[in-house]
Design a protein around this motif. Structure first.
Motif, PDB file in Angstrom:
ATOM      1  N   GLY A 178       0.777  -1.134  -0.055  1.00 33.71           N
ATOM      2  CA  GLY A 178       0.000  -0.052  -0.099  1.00 33.71           C
ATOM      3  C   GLY A 178       0.688   1.232  -0.059  1.00 33.71           C
ATOM      4  O   GLY A 178       0.418   2.224  -0.539  1.00 33.71           O
ATOM      5  N   GLU A 233      -1.099   4.440  -1.191  1.00 34.14           N
ATOM      6  CA  GLU A 233      -2.407   4.521  -0.481  1.00 34.14           C
ATOM      7  C   GLU A 233      -2.098   4.449   1.005  1.00 34.14           C
ATOM      8  O   GLU A 233      -2.921   4.932   1.782  1.00 34.14           O
ATOM      9  N   THR A 274      -4.854   2.339   8.822  1.00 32.72           N
ATOM     10  CA  THR A 274      -4.862   1.563   7.799  1.00 32.72           C
ATOM     11  C   THR A 274      -4.662   0.056   8.533  1.00 32.72           C
ATOM     12  O   THR A 274      -5.426  -1.020   8.132  1.00 32.72           O
TER      13      THR A 274
END
Length: 331
Positions: free
Chosen positions: A186, A191, A200
């Motif tokens: 990620g 992200e 996250t």
């Protein structure tokens, strides 16, 4: 009536009683004398001259001296022996003989040995119960029984429990590394940043995409450990590929649960599976599954080797016990 203690040389006329045993005996002797005189012509003995002893008539004698204390013998012919009429008297049992216990000879053993072991409490109770019985036989104390129990064969120890416990640690390691790979990929895509990395990671802990691969890895690891059991490490290295494949399939299955698959059409489900076949996380799941199985499998195999040595030593001890035979152990 004549006195029975008077002279026995003279015959005494007594009243004849037909039921008297003595009278019948006199008649029988008279008939025998007559027959003998007829046959023996060379013998001239007058039976009337022979002295005959009479038996006092107890039915009519009331004198205190009339008794059967002395044997009464009737004289017969000179050629015959006197007849002892004491056998006609009634036999009397001495009081001492009726109450005297029979004592067996010394050569006979009167000890009673029970056929089964008798508990000391039972023997003591039987002695107390029979203490008041006269002439009871003495019971010999039973020998102490010796019980011999054959040793049981040792039960082989397994290694499946250790495989399950070590598999939990391996699954925890798989989850940590898989989550780290997720956050790393990620971050590469942009992200995940330093600002949202914590959030996250918390969001990932509540997703099917993370826990389905982890559970699949643990189940595959435990089943492989149950099959290999105390096997060598080489078995874990070879069959670790199966655990890796199961982890790879767990990643795809996690993506389907995360979609979720029950809300997708057949076409959408097929496209999702096709997109995850060569996904970076799918490859990571396969590699982690295989490598963790190899290294944690080495731990399981090491313990399995130790368990095998313990089982071998227990079997040897069992064989030595059988060869030594039963041992007398006093408690």
């Amino acid at each position: 009536m004549s006195d029975p203690k008077s002279s026995y040389g003279e015959p005494v006329e007594e009243p004849r009683v037909e039921d008297d045993v003595v009278v019948r005996a006199e008649d029988s002797l008279a008939d025998a004398d007559a027959a003998r005189e007829a046959v023996a012509s060379d013998t001239h003995v007058d039976s009337a001259d022979a002295p005959v002893e009479t038996v006092p008539d107890t039915a009519h004698d009331t004198t205190p001296d009339s008794s059967y204390d002395e044997p009464v013998v009737m004289a017969a012919a000179p050629d015959e022996e006197p007849i002892d009429y004491s056998k006609w008297q009634d036999d009397t049992v001495e009081p001492e003989a009726a109450t005297t216990a029979y004592v067996p000879p010394a050569e006979y053993d009167t000890a009673v040995t029970p056929s089964e072991p008798v508990a000391p409490a039972a023997v003591a109770g039987a002695g107390v119960a029979g203490a008041g019985v006269a002439g009871a036989a003495a019971v010999a104390p039973a020998a102490q029984p010796i019980f011999v129990q054959a040793p049981e064969s040792p039960r082989p120890r397994g290694n499946r429990g250790a495989a399950g416990a070590i598999g939990l640690l391996a699954a925890l390691s798989f989850a940590v590394l898989y989550l780290g790979a997720w956050l790393g990929f990620g971050a590469i895509d942009g992200e995940v940043t330093t600002a949202n990395v914590g959030q996250t990671a918390l969001n990932a802990l509540g997703t099917w995409s993370l826990w389905v691969p982890v559970v699949t890895f643990y189940v595959a690891f435990f089943l492989l450990g149950a099959i290999i059991n105390r096997g060598r490490w080489g078995s874990w290295v070879i069959f670790g590929l199966l655990v890796g494949a199961a982890s790879y399939g767990g990643h795809i299955l996690g993506q389907l649960f995360q979609a979720p698959f029950w809300s997708l059409t057949a076409r959408e489900g097929a496209d999702l599976v096709e997109s995850q076949l060569l996904a970076p996380l799918a490859v990571v799941a396969f590699i982690l599954g295989r490598e963790l199985t190899i290294w944690f499998g080495a731990w399981v195999a090491s313990r399995g080797k130790r368990v095998t040595e313990l089982n071998t030593e227990a079997q040897r001890e069992y064989e030595r016990t059988l060869e030594a035979g039963p041992q007398l152990v006093r408690v």
